[in-house]
Design an enzyme around this catalytic site. Structure first.
Site, PDB file in Angstrom:
ATOM      1  N   VAL A  59      67.112 -19.552 -45.272  1.00 48.54           N
ATOM      2  CA  VAL A  59      68.101 -18.532 -45.624  1.00 48.54           C
ATOM      3  C   VAL A  59      67.411 -17.474 -46.474  1.00 48.54           C
ATOM      4  O   VAL A  59      66.723 -17.796 -47.441  1.00 48.54           O
ATOM      5  CB  VAL A  59      69.279 -19.154 -46.406  1.00 48.54           C
ATOM      6  CG1 VAL A  59      70.233 -18.070 -46.905  1.00 48.54           C
ATOM      7  CG2 VAL A  59      70.027 -20.170 -45.545  1.00 48.54           C
ATOM      8  N   GLY A  68      65.133 -16.501 -51.301  1.00 52.56           N
ATOM      9  CA  GLY A  68      65.269 -17.243 -50.044  1.00 52.56           C
ATOM     10  C   GLY A  68      65.105 -18.723 -50.313  1.00 52.56           C
ATOM     11  O   GLY A  68      64.696 -19.126 -51.404  1.00 52.56           O
ATOM     12  N   LYS A  69      65.441 -19.539 -49.355  1.00 50.98           N
ATOM     13  CA  LYS A  69      65.212 -20.981 -49.503  1.00 50.98           C
ATOM     14  C   LYS A  69      65.236 -21.621 -48.139  1.00 50.98           C
ATOM     15  O   LYS A  69      65.882 -21.108 -47.209  1.00 50.98           O
ATOM     16  CB  LYS A  69      66.325 -21.600 -50.350  1.00 50.98           C
ATOM     17  CG  LYS A  69      65.950 -22.917 -50.963  1.00 50.98           C
ATOM     18  CD  LYS A  69      65.155 -22.678 -52.226  1.00 50.98           C
ATOM     19  CE  LYS A  69      64.921 -23.913 -53.030  1.00 50.98           C
ATOM     20  NZ  LYS A  69      64.575 -23.574 -54.414  1.00 50.98           N
ATOM     21  N   GLY A  70      64.553 -22.748 -48.019  1.00 50.44           N
ATOM     22  CA  GLY A  70      64.548 -23.464 -46.756  1.00 50.44           C
ATOM     23  C   GLY A  70      64.714 -24.946 -46.990  1.00 50.44           C
ATOM     24  O   GLY A  70      64.577 -25.433 -48.116  1.00 50.44           O
ATOM     25  N   ASP A  89      59.322 -27.278 -53.007  1.00 50.80           N
ATOM     26  CA  ASP A  89      60.572 -27.629 -53.688  1.00 50.80           C
ATOM     27  C   ASP A  89      60.673 -29.158 -53.624  1.00 50.80           C
ATOM     28  O   ASP A  89      59.640 -29.828 -53.500  1.00 50.80           O
ATOM     29  CB  ASP A  89      61.765 -26.912 -53.025  1.00 50.80           C
ATOM     30  CG  ASP A  89      62.997 -26.860 -53.931  1.00 50.80           C
ATOM     31  OD1 ASP A  89      63.008 -26.045 -54.870  1.00 50.80           O
ATOM     32  OD2 ASP A  89      63.945 -27.637 -53.714  1.00 50.80           O
TER      33      ASP A  89
END
Ligand code: GLU
Length: 416
Positions: A59, A104-106, A145
């Site tokens: 995202v 953003g992040k995944g 992460d």
């Protein structure tokens, strides 16, 4: 426990700040929503020959101030709502730190502990290949992460590089130091937590050398936070925990020894030099500083009344629900919010990205000094905003961050 989704809770935090600062409703609407949401379903050949299909996400919440930036997590409970919330928080985190990034992040829905190393590598490479259509050193730069590390980043970097045909070091951060990584990146989030713990003890009139600290979560963030708080602030780390449980010793732990134990045994919960406690008990200990450094929703309306710490420094993303926030604020607990407290990681990620693009690498002292300076500046800007608006630190951090992203949005204008 709250029935709201994580993203709804995150938006609630945003709305509180937006109304206090009188943000225009149309800009608020732009800033609340994620810009891009990518869902990928991808097959991986498992060791026994069968194929498993996994679900992954990336995202990009906002890119008004620069490329999207944020980690990728592997967890069996990861879902789109969570990744949306985490991407949202990255936007405000990079803005609080005044970094030229968006958020953003995944994530991949998988329990990596059940995969062999080969399966983990194939999953990582295929996932990265799938999200590559929106990734790049100037588009979106992932990082570690929960349950991802430098080895995974090396596979990501190699996968991207193979696909484009040249080595692109700047496509991910948190890489191995000898492969375009930055010195000091691994300890960076913990170091930032330490800086915030020290500064907030000053604010609350607590002498760090007499302070007691409990750390929930003993992964990358919790380990370095505990180590640096004990070594550099001289505080006593009296309790730590991981997903299997915790240990408590009022005399304080030798954190280096604890880290070695965790490395060998895979958990701190069986460490013999302390009393066994649960994660729930750890949160409610009578300590000066509590560092939740595990997952979301650790502090909720069911336990917030029972928190005895005077300071909460959020090493994790989203460890405190809005209901719990209200209770802690009412009770005078100083909560240093995630988007400030754990921003040390993305700050050194920024240094890593700059070093990669310039192909010129800095020494460890330079990195530590620059990080600590930036953390102190951000902390003091948040405190100033807190006083100006007579609000809590989280809302103040949001106001500071929203102001910067809103400025970029207005100044750039709405295309076309
Ligand atoms: N995953 C970390 C965070 O939540 C680091 C992100 C980064 O370095 O880009 O802030």
């Amino acid at each position: 426990m709250s029935k709201k989704s994580l993203y709804e809770m995150a938006v609630e935090q945003f709305n509180r700040a937006a109304s206090l600062m009188d943000l225009e409703p149309d800009i608020a609407e732009v800033l609340r929503r994620p810009k891009r949401v990518l869902i990928v379903e991808f097959p991986v050949r498992m060791d026994d020959g069968h194929i498993e299909v996994f679900t992954g996400y990336r995202v990009q919440h906002n890119i008004a101030r620069g490329p999207a930036k944020g980690g990728i997590r592997y967890h069996p409970d990861t879902n789109l709502d969570e990744v949306k919330a985490l991407a949202f928080w990255m936007t405000w985190k990079t803005a609080v730190m005044n970094l030229p990034f968006g958020g953003g992040k995944g994530g991949v829905r998988v329990d990596p502990k059940k995969l062999s190393r080969g399966e983990l590598e194939r999953l990582s490479r295929r996932y990265f290949s799938e999200i590559q259509i929106i990734i790049g050193p100037h588009n979106d730069i992932p990082a570690p992460d929960v349950n991802t590390n430098a080895d995974v980043m090396a596979w990501y970097m190699d996968t991207y590089s193979m696909n484009v045909g040249y080595t692109a070091l700047g496509v991910v951060t948190g890489k191995p130091v000898d492969l375009g990584g930055s010195k000091g990146r691994e300890e960076a989030t913990g170091r930032g937590v330490k800086v915030c713990a020290g500064l907030s003890m000053d604010v609350m009139g607590i002498d760090p050398k007499k302070a007691t600290v409990a750390v929930q979560g003993f992964g990358n963030v919790g380990q370095y936070a505990a180590l640096l708080i004990s070594q550099e602030l001289g505080s006593k780390v009296v309790a730590v925990s991981d997903s299997k449980g915790g240990v408590y010793n009022p005399e304080g732990f030798d954190v280096e020894e604890l880290i070695r134990y965790k490395l060998e045994e895979g958990t701190v919960s069986t460490y013999p030099k302390g009393e066994k406690i649960s994660n729930e008990e750890l949160l409610e200990l009578d300590v000066d500083v509590l560092v939740p450094a595990a997952l979301e929703n650790a502090i909720h309306e069911g336990n917030a009344e029972k928190i005895k710490a005077k300071i909460v420094v959020e090493g994790a993303n989203g460890p405190t629900t809005p209901e719990a926030d209200e209770i802690l604020n009412r009770r005078g607990v100083l909560v240093v919010p995630d988007i400030l407290a754990n921003a040390g990681g993305v700050t050194v990620s920024y240094f890593e990205w700059v070093q990669d693009l310039q192909e010129f690498f800095w020494d460890l002292d330079q990195i530590r000094t620059a990080l600590e300076k930036m953390m102190k500046e951000a902390f003091s800007e948040v405190m100033k905003t807190k006083n100006k608006y007579s609000t809590d630190m989280r809302t103040a951090a949001y106001i500071l961050a929203i102001d910067r992203v809103a400025y970029a949005t207005r100044k750039r204008g709405i295309y076309p």
